[in-house]
Design a protein around this motif. Structure first.
Motif, PDB file in Angstrom:
ATOM      1  N   ALA A  66       0.810  -1.216   0.000  1.00 39.89           N
ATOM      2  CA  ALA A  66       0.000   0.000   0.000  1.00 39.89           C
ATOM      3  C   ALA A  66       0.848   1.273   0.000  1.00 39.89           C
ATOM      4  CB  ALA A  66      -0.925   0.005   1.212  1.00 39.89           C
ATOM      5  N   ALA A  67       2.155   1.135   0.166  1.00 35.99           N
ATOM      6  CA  ALA A  67       3.024   2.307   0.249  1.00 35.99           C
ATOM      7  C   ALA A  67       3.365   2.818  -1.152  1.00 35.99           C
ATOM      8  CB  ALA A  67       4.305   1.956   0.998  1.00 35.99           C
ATOM      9  N   PRO A  68       3.588   4.127  -1.291  1.00 37.89           N
ATOM     10  CA  PRO A  68       3.934   4.666  -2.607  1.00 37.89           C
ATOM     11  C   PRO A  68       5.305   4.186  -3.066  1.00 37.89           C
ATOM     12  CG  PRO A  68       4.151   6.354  -0.910  1.00 37.89           C
ATOM     13  CD  PRO A  68       3.500   5.179  -0.255  1.00 37.89           C
ATOM     14  N   LEU A  69       5.445   3.982  -4.366  1.00 39.01           N
ATOM     15  CA  LEU A  69       6.711   3.561  -4.954  1.00 39.01           C
ATOM     16  C   LEU A  69       7.382   4.744  -5.650  1.00 39.01           C
ATOM     17  CD1 LEU A  69       5.816   0.131  -6.621  1.00 39.01           C
ATOM     18  CD2 LEU A  69       7.223   0.509  -4.586  1.00 39.01           C
ATOM     19  N   PRO A  70       8.714   4.755  -5.685  1.00 37.82           N
ATOM     20  CA  PRO A  70       9.404   5.794  -6.433  1.00 37.82           C
ATOM     21  C   PRO A  70       9.300   5.544  -7.934  1.00 37.82           C
ATOM     22  CG  PRO A  70      10.984   4.195  -5.644  1.00 37.82           C
ATOM     23  CD  PRO A  70       9.650   3.797  -5.065  1.00 37.82           C
ATOM     24  N   ALA A  71       9.592   6.580  -8.712  1.00 38.54           N
ATOM     25  CA  ALA A  71       9.697   6.386 -10.163  1.00 38.54           C
ATOM     26  C   ALA A  71      10.888   5.491 -10.443  1.00 38.54           C
ATOM     27  CB  ALA A  71       9.869   7.737 -10.850  1.00 38.54           C
ATOM     28  N   LEU A  72      10.756   4.624 -11.432  1.00 40.67           N
ATOM     29  CA  LEU A  72      11.824   3.675 -11.763  1.00 40.67           C
ATOM     30  C   LEU A  72      12.428   3.986 -13.121  1.00 40.67           C
ATOM     31  CD1 LEU A  72      10.139   0.372 -10.500  1.00 40.67           C
ATOM     32  CD2 LEU A  72      11.712   1.881  -9.270  1.00 40.67           C
ATOM     33  N   ASP A  73      12.427   5.254 -13.489  1.00 45.25           N
ATOM     34  CA  ASP A  73      12.982   5.661 -14.773  1.00 45.25           C
ATOM     35  C   ASP A  73      14.480   5.395 -14.827  1.00 45.25           C
ATOM     36  OD1 ASP A  73      10.438   6.607 -15.282  1.00 45.25           O
ATOM     37  OD2 ASP A  73      10.908   8.651 -14.633  1.00 45.25           O
ATOM     38  N   GLY A  74      14.958   5.024 -15.992  1.00 43.39           N
ATOM     39  CA  GLY A  74      16.393   4.875 -16.198  1.00 43.39           C
ATOM     40  C   GLY A  74      16.986   3.604 -15.649  1.00 43.39           C
ATOM     41  N   ILE A  75      16.160   2.666 -15.241  1.00 41.66           N
ATOM     42  CA  ILE A  75      16.633   1.386 -14.713  1.00 41.66           C
ATOM     43  C   ILE A  75      16.549   0.340 -15.821  1.00 41.66           C
ATOM     44  CG2 ILE A  75      16.257  -0.424 -13.007  1.00 41.66           C
ATOM     45  CD1 ILE A  75      17.201   2.159 -11.760  1.00 41.66           C
ATOM     46  N   ASP A  76      17.639  -0.389 -16.030  1.00 45.24           N
ATOM     47  CA  ASP A  76      17.665  -1.428 -17.069  1.00 45.24           C
ATOM     48  C   ASP A  76      17.220  -2.785 -16.551  1.00 45.24           C
ATOM     49  OD1 ASP A  76      18.900   0.279 -19.127  1.00 45.24           O
ATOM     50  OD2 ASP A  76      20.653   0.212 -17.820  1.00 45.24           O
ATOM     51  N   ALA A  77      17.550  -3.078 -15.280  1.00 44.95           N
ATOM     52  CA  ALA A  77      17.264  -4.404 -14.728  1.00 44.95           C
ATOM     53  C   ALA A  77      16.943  -4.275 -13.251  1.00 44.95           C
ATOM     54  CB  ALA A  77      18.445  -5.341 -14.941  1.00 44.95           C
ATOM     55  N   PHE A  78      16.172  -5.227 -12.759  1.00 47.32           N
ATOM     56  CA  PHE A  78      15.759  -5.233 -11.353  1.00 47.32           C
ATOM     57  C   PHE A  78      16.077  -6.587 -10.746  1.00 47.32           C
ATOM     58  CE2 PHE A  78      11.880  -5.806  -8.413  1.00 47.32           C
ATOM     59  CZ  PHE A  78      12.555  -5.290  -7.314  1.00 47.32           C
ATOM     60  N   VAL A  79      16.786  -6.567  -9.607  1.00 48.76           N
ATOM     61  CA  VAL A  79      17.059  -7.778  -8.838  1.00 48.76           C
ATOM     62  C   VAL A  79      16.312  -7.655  -7.519  1.00 48.76           C
ATOM     63  CG1 VAL A  79      18.801  -9.213  -7.722  1.00 48.76           C
ATOM     64  CG2 VAL A  79      19.338  -8.049  -9.873  1.00 48.76           C
ATOM     65  N   HIS A  80      15.375  -8.564  -7.286  1.00 52.49           N
ATOM     66  CA  HIS A  80      14.574  -8.509  -6.064  1.00 52.49           C
ATOM     67  C   HIS A  80      15.156  -9.470  -5.038  1.00 52.49           C
ATOM     68  CE1 HIS A  80      11.454  -7.937  -3.273  1.00 52.49           C
ATOM     69  NE2 HIS A  80      10.609  -8.885  -3.682  1.00 52.49           N
ATOM     70  N   ALA A  81      15.921  -8.905  -4.100  1.00 54.19           N
ATOM     71  CA  ALA A  81      16.556  -9.712  -3.062  1.00 54.19           C
ATOM     72  C   ALA A  81      16.061  -9.347  -1.666  1.00 54.19           C
ATOM     73  CB  ALA A  81      18.083  -9.534  -3.131  1.00 54.19           C
ATOM     74  N   ALA A  82      15.046  -8.503  -1.579  1.00 54.49           N
ATOM     75  CA  ALA A  82      14.542  -8.077  -0.279  1.00 54.49           C
ATOM     76  C   ALA A  82      13.599  -9.111   0.317  1.00 54.49           C
ATOM     77  CB  ALA A  82      13.818  -6.737  -0.412  1.00 54.49           C
ATOM     78  N   LEU A  83      13.616  -9.195   1.638  1.00 54.04           N
ATOM     79  CA  LEU A  83      12.690 -10.074   2.361  1.00 54.04           C
ATOM     80  C   LEU A  83      12.372  -9.416   3.688  1.00 54.04           C
ATOM     81  CD1 LEU A  83      11.304 -12.964   2.440  1.00 54.04           C
ATOM     82  CD2 LEU A  83      13.231 -13.620   3.902  1.00 54.04           C
ATOM     83  N   GLU A  84      11.099  -9.247   3.958  1.00 52.91           N
ATOM     84  CA  GLU A  84      10.659  -8.736   5.263  1.00 52.91           C
ATOM     85  C   GLU A  84      10.573  -9.927   6.200  1.00 52.91           C
ATOM     86  OE1 GLU A  84       9.841  -5.598   7.708  1.00 52.91           O
ATOM     87  OE2 GLU A  84       9.966  -5.344   5.533  1.00 52.91           O
ATOM     88  N   HIS A  85      11.371  -9.929   7.277  1.00 53.25           N
ATOM     89  CA  HIS A  85      11.402 -11.106   8.156  1.00 53.25           C
ATOM     90  C   HIS A  85      11.949 -10.738   9.520  1.00 53.25           C
ATOM     91  CE1 HIS A  85      15.867 -11.790   7.837  1.00 53.25           C
ATOM     92  NE2 HIS A  85      15.675 -11.059   6.750  1.00 53.25           N
ATOM     93  N   VAL A  86      11.739 -11.627  10.474  1.00 54.32           N
ATOM     94  CA  VAL A  86      12.337 -11.490  11.789  1.00 54.32           C
ATOM     95  C   VAL A  86      13.850 -11.580  11.620  1.00 54.32           C
ATOM     96  CG1 VAL A  86      12.568 -12.547  14.075  1.00 54.32           C
ATOM     97  CG2 VAL A  86      10.324 -12.475  12.952  1.00 54.32           C
ATOM     98  N   PRO A  87      14.621 -10.654  12.190  1.00 51.52           N
ATOM     99  CA  PRO A  87      16.075 -10.682  11.997  1.00 51.52           C
ATOM    100  C   PRO A  87      16.685 -12.041  12.307  1.00 51.52           C
ATOM    101  CG  PRO A  87      15.424  -8.658  13.096  1.00 51.52           C
ATOM    102  CD  PRO A  87      14.190  -9.516  13.020  1.00 51.52           C
ATOM    103  N   GLY A  88      17.518 -12.512  11.374  1.00 52.29           N
ATOM    104  CA  GLY A  88      18.240 -13.760  11.573  1.00 52.29           C
ATOM    105  C   GLY A  88      17.461 -15.013  11.233  1.00 52.29           C
ATOM    106  N   ARG A  89      16.210 -14.863  10.800  1.00 49.72           N
ATOM    107  CA  ARG A  89      15.393 -16.042  10.507  1.00 49.72           C
ATOM    108  C   ARG A  89      14.759 -15.912   9.133  1.00 49.72           C
ATOM    109  NH1 ARG A  89      11.354 -17.083  15.386  1.00 49.72           N
ATOM    110  NH2 ARG A  89      11.005 -18.995  14.185  1.00 49.72           N
ATOM    111  N   TYR A  90      14.794 -17.013   8.376  1.00 48.42           N
ATOM    112  CA  TYR A  90      14.142 -17.075   7.077  1.00 48.42           C
ATOM    113  C   TYR A  90      12.951 -18.028   7.196  1.00 48.42           C
ATOM    114  CZ  TYR A  90      18.316 -14.638   5.657  1.00 48.42           C
ATOM    115  OH  TYR A  90      19.315 -13.708   5.569  1.00 48.42           O
ATOM    116  N   ARG A  91      13.233 -19.331   7.300  1.00 54.49           N
ATOM    117  CA  ARG A  91      12.154 -20.230   7.722  1.00 54.49           C
ATOM    118  C   ARG A  91      11.772 -19.813   9.141  1.00 54.49           C
ATOM    119  NH1 ARG A  91      15.620 -23.508   4.711  1.00 54.49           N
ATOM    120  NH2 ARG A  91      14.634 -24.891   3.196  1.00 54.49           N
ATOM    121  N   GLY A  92      10.500 -19.561   9.337  1.00 57.29           N
ATOM    122  CA  GLY A  92      10.066 -19.024  10.628  1.00 57.29           C
ATOM    123  C   GLY A  92      10.210 -17.520  10.718  1.00 57.29           C
TER     124      GLY A  92
END
Length: 319
Positions: A66-92
């Motif tokens: 629901a949050a606003p996104l910035p303009a993505l002008d001038g970008i050739d490629a996108f790598v999505h490596a973000a993860l919202e998680h409890v620090p130090g944990r992936y599973r769980g």
């Protein structure tokens, strides 16, 4: 040269990706969690002590759908490596908020993919996980042709995001997912994944063996760059396993022994015959060549040097 936006750029894997892009002559833009004090969508925005070897522009890139996104002008490629998680944990990593975890990493990821395509970005790589396979039969070889069967919310969210991205694949928006196993590697200002294990061993505390598959962070970053640059017909809409070694705590500490004067007993080796390994033929066919045992040994030697330096810094004066 490409201008590549990397979400989760200041995270453990994100740093390796950014540095690998810079080292190979590309321009990186770091997607970071929005700062409540920064103007929504500001580009670039400041972050304290950027963790990169040289200047990198940063953008506020929220996973909140629901949050606003910035303009993505001038970008050739996108790598999505973000993860919202409890620090130090992936599973769980959902902690006590599974719905928030799914909303951010599922719905939020889907929105980023759609925004990237709408902005005219030509390539997109998603950092997925071995967790999409769930718990395979003992000794199975995991290939990308197996139907994913995630058993954790983390694996389920990654699999959902993979499918959402593949559904957006077109001639003008080439997509791929990389299913990474455990990632290791020494990074500035961050603890090594085996640092606590090493400290316990060096202090003579009991440790147990644990088996797992691993890939070095820079080798994973090399896989990402390869998927951004390979012939589109070879990668479009596909998933790629990224794994290098079947190793264990016993192996880590055996290398640590070689790099130090410590001779505490090693933990009894665990049975690794039942551990499912990942078939990386698909990625290697594109030219991917991870560092293997040599890189693993060099990394543990570097960890030993760091621990020795830290020990000297904390040693009382006169000792």
């Amino acid at each position: 040269m490409m201008r590549v936006l990397v979400s989760g750029a200041t995270g453990f894997v994100g740093r390796f990706i950014v540095e690998h892009l810079l080292a190979h002559g590309h321009e990186a833009v770091a997607g970071v969690r929005p700062d409540a004090s920064a103007a929504a969508g500001a580009l670039p925005i400041p972050i304290s002590r950027p963790p990169f070897s040289r200047h990198v522009d940063t953008v506020a890139l929220p996973l909140d759908p629901a949050a606003p996104l910035p303009a993505l002008d001038g970008i050739d490629a996108f790598v999505h490596a973000a993860l919202e998680h409890v620090p130090g944990r992936y599973r769980g990593g959902e902690g006590d908020d599974p719905e928030g975890f799914r909303r951010a990493n599922g719905d939020g990821s889907r929105r980023l993919f759609e925004a990237a395509r709408a902005a005219g970005i030509r390539r997109c790589v998603f950092l997925s996980s071995r967790a999409v396979y769930g718990r395979p039969p003992d000794g199975a070889l995991l290939s990308e042709d197996l139907e994913p069967a995630p058993e954790s919310l983390y694996g389920s969210v990654k699999w959902d995001a993979e499918r959402a991205l593949a559904a957006l694949d077109t001639e003008n928006f080439v997509t791929a997912s990389v299913r990474a196993t455990g990632v290791y590697g020494l990074a500035p200002d961050r603890p090594h994944k085996w640092e606590s294990l090493a400290r316990d061993y060096l202090a003579g505390r009991p440790v147990e063996d644990r088996v797992g598959t691993e890939v070095h962070g820079d080798d994973l970053a090399a896989a990402v760059l390869l998927l951004l640059t390979a012939d589109a017909s070879l990668v479009a809409g596909r998933a790629f396993n990224a794994s290098d070694l079947l190793t264990s705590h016993h192996d880590v500490l055996a290398e640590l022994q070689q790099a130090t004067t410590c001779r505490h007993p090693l933990p009894a080796p665990a049975d690794r015959s039942h551990f499912a390994q990942m078939d990386t033929t698909r990625l290697r066919s594109l030219g991917w060549a991870p560092g293997g045992t040599a890189r693993f040994r060099a990394d543990i030697a570097a960890l030993a040097d760091r621990l020795a330096a830290t020990s000297k810094e904390t040693r009382p004066s006169g000792q």
